[in-house]
Design a protein around this motif. Sequence first.
Motif, PDB file in Angstrom:
ATOM      1  N   ARG A  96      -3.452  -4.413  30.404  1.00 51.44           N
ATOM      2  CA  ARG A  96      -3.497  -4.520  31.860  1.00 51.44           C
ATOM      3  C   ARG A  96      -2.072  -4.633  32.367  1.00 51.44           C
ATOM      4  O   ARG A  96      -1.242  -5.299  31.749  1.00 51.44           O
ATOM      5  N   VAL A  97      -1.786  -3.995  33.478  1.00 49.95           N
ATOM      6  CA  VAL A  97      -0.445  -3.977  34.041  1.00 49.95           C
ATOM      7  C   VAL A  97      -0.471  -4.650  35.403  1.00 49.95           C
ATOM      8  O   VAL A  97      -1.352  -4.389  36.223  1.00 49.95           O
ATOM      9  N   TRP A  98       0.484  -5.550  35.626  1.00 49.95           N
ATOM     10  CA  TRP A  98       0.599  -6.219  36.916  1.00 49.95           C
ATOM     11  C   TRP A  98       2.052  -6.557  37.176  1.00 49.95           C
ATOM     12  O   TRP A  98       2.875  -6.546  36.266  1.00 49.95           O
ATOM     13  N   LEU A  99       2.362  -6.835  38.417  1.00 46.26           N
ATOM     14  CA  LEU A  99       3.702  -7.266  38.787  1.00 46.26           C
ATOM     15  C   LEU A  99       3.780  -8.765  38.523  1.00 46.26           C
ATOM     16  O   LEU A  99       3.128  -9.558  39.199  1.00 46.26           O
ATOM     17  N   ASP A 100       4.553  -9.154  37.523  1.00 43.11           N
ATOM     18  CA  ASP A 100       4.663 -10.559  37.115  1.00 43.11           C
ATOM     19  C   ASP A 100       5.712 -11.244  37.998  1.00 43.11           C
ATOM     20  O   ASP A 100       6.845 -11.460  37.595  1.00 43.11           O
ATOM     21  N   ALA A 101       5.310 -11.584  39.208  1.00 39.19           N
ATOM     22  CA  ALA A 101       6.236 -12.105  40.211  1.00 39.19           C
ATOM     23  C   ALA A 101       6.923 -13.389  39.781  1.00 39.19           C
ATOM     24  O   ALA A 101       8.089 -13.620  40.118  1.00 39.19           O
ATOM     25  N   ASP A 102       6.226 -14.251  39.042  1.00 38.80           N
ATOM     26  CA  ASP A 102       6.836 -15.518  38.636  1.00 38.80           C
ATOM     27  C   ASP A 102       7.415 -15.475  37.224  1.00 38.80           C
ATOM     28  O   ASP A 102       7.990 -16.461  36.750  1.00 38.80           O
ATOM     29  N   GLY A 103       7.280 -14.340  36.536  1.00 38.32           N
ATOM     30  CA  GLY A 103       7.900 -14.146  35.233  1.00 38.32           C
ATOM     31  C   GLY A 103       7.330 -14.970  34.091  1.00 38.32           C
ATOM     32  O   GLY A 103       7.978 -15.128  33.059  1.00 38.32           O
TER      33      GLY A 103
ATOM     34  N   THR B  42       1.337   9.914  28.061  1.00 34.87           N
ATOM     35  CA  THR B  42       1.242   9.152  29.302  1.00 34.87           C
ATOM     36  C   THR B  42      -0.200   8.723  29.512  1.00 34.87           C
ATOM     37  O   THR B  42      -1.131   9.386  29.045  1.00 34.87           O
ATOM     38  N   VAL B  43      -0.366   7.627  30.202  1.00 29.52           N
ATOM     39  CA  VAL B  43      -1.690   7.120  30.534  1.00 29.52           C
ATOM     40  C   VAL B  43      -1.591   6.461  31.907  1.00 29.52           C
ATOM     41  O   VAL B  43      -0.562   5.900  32.258  1.00 29.52           O
ATOM     42  N   ARG B  44      -2.646   6.564  32.696  1.00 27.61           N
ATOM     43  CA  ARG B  44      -2.652   5.990  34.046  1.00 27.61           C
ATOM     44  C   ARG B  44      -3.602   4.796  34.081  1.00 27.61           C
ATOM     45  O   ARG B  44      -4.688   4.840  33.515  1.00 27.61           O
ATOM     46  N   THR B  45      -3.183   3.729  34.756  1.00 26.67           N
ATOM     47  CA  THR B  45      -4.050   2.561  34.883  1.00 26.67           C
ATOM     48  C   THR B  45      -5.175   2.841  35.869  1.00 26.67           C
ATOM     49  O   THR B  45      -5.049   3.699  36.745  1.00 26.67           O
ATOM     50  N   ASP B  46      -6.265   2.104  35.724  1.00 25.48           N
ATOM     51  CA  ASP B  46      -7.376   2.243  36.663  1.00 25.48           C
ATOM     52  C   ASP B  46      -7.131   1.366  37.891  1.00 25.48           C
ATOM     53  O   ASP B  46      -6.032   0.821  38.074  1.00 25.48           O
ATOM     54  N   SER B  47      -8.122   1.203  38.736  1.00 21.50           N
ATOM     55  CA  SER B  47      -7.964   0.442  39.984  1.00 21.50           C
ATOM     56  C   SER B  47      -7.715  -1.044  39.739  1.00 21.50           C
ATOM     57  O   SER B  47      -7.244  -1.752  40.629  1.00 21.50           O
ATOM     58  N   LEU B  48      -7.988  -1.516  38.514  1.00 23.85           N
ATOM     59  CA  LEU B  48      -7.752  -2.928  38.166  1.00 23.85           C
ATOM     60  C   LEU B  48      -6.527  -3.101  37.271  1.00 23.85           C
ATOM     61  O   LEU B  48      -6.308  -4.171  36.709  1.00 23.85           O
ATOM     62  N   GLY B  49      -5.721  -2.036  37.144  1.00 25.77           N
ATOM     63  CA  GLY B  49      -4.508  -2.099  36.342  1.00 25.77           C
ATOM     64  C   GLY B  49      -4.739  -1.984  34.846  1.00 25.77           C
ATOM     65  O   GLY B  49      -3.818  -2.166  34.062  1.00 25.77           O
ATOM     66  N   ARG B  50      -5.952  -1.650  34.413  1.00 29.68           N
ATOM     67  CA  ARG B  50      -6.282  -1.557  32.989  1.00 29.68           C
ATOM     68  C   ARG B  50      -5.977  -0.159  32.458  1.00 29.68           C
ATOM     69  O   ARG B  50      -6.083   0.818  33.190  1.00 29.68           O
ATOM     70  N   PHE B  51      -5.620  -0.089  31.171  1.00 35.96           N
ATOM     71  CA  PHE B  51      -5.402   1.205  30.534  1.00 35.96           C
ATOM     72  C   PHE B  51      -5.889   1.161  29.098  1.00 35.96           C
ATOM     73  O   PHE B  51      -5.977   0.104  28.479  1.00 35.96           O
ATOM     74  N   THR B  52      -6.210   2.333  28.572  1.00 41.30           N
ATOM     75  CA  THR B  52      -6.564   2.508  27.172  1.00 41.30           C
ATOM     76  C   THR B  52      -5.943   3.808  26.695  1.00 41.30           C
ATOM     77  O   THR B  52      -5.996   4.816  27.388  1.00 41.30           O
ATOM     78  N   SER B  53      -5.351   3.771  25.509  1.00 38.93           N
ATOM     79  CA  SER B  53      -4.771   4.965  24.918  1.00 38.93           C
ATOM     80  C   SER B  53      -5.304   5.112  23.499  1.00 38.93           C
ATOM     81  O   SER B  53      -5.024   4.264  22.647  1.00 38.93           O
ATOM     82  N   PRO B  54      -6.107   6.135  23.232  1.00 39.48           N
ATOM     83  CA  PRO B  54      -6.662   6.303  21.883  1.00 39.48           C
ATOM     84  C   PRO B  54      -5.595   6.732  20.882  1.00 39.48           C
ATOM     85  O   PRO B  54      -4.688   7.486  21.217  1.00 39.48           O
TER      86      PRO B  54
END
Length: 75
Positions: A29-36, A59-71
């Motif tokens: 999952r990808v998010w902006l870690d504002a507080d580090g 390359t892989v694109r995250t979904d609407s919740l920031g999740r990704f999967t790469s086989p």
Amino acid sequence: GLPRLSSDTAAVTVRVRAGVLESRFAMGRVWLDADGDGTLGERERPLAHALLWLSHGQTVRTDSLGRFTSPDPEV
């Protein structure tokens, strides 16, 4: 410590754990870690539809919740 990857726009720490699966895949999952602090907090939001470049060129694109999967990523 854990390996830290970074670019001019993002940084990520990756933890790889041994498991019972014989096939390989990467997910997360990808998010902006504002507080580090390395964890998704209540005030931090996932990065929807972000394009990720993996180390082996895929390359892989995250979904609407920031999740990704790469086989079958190269490890």
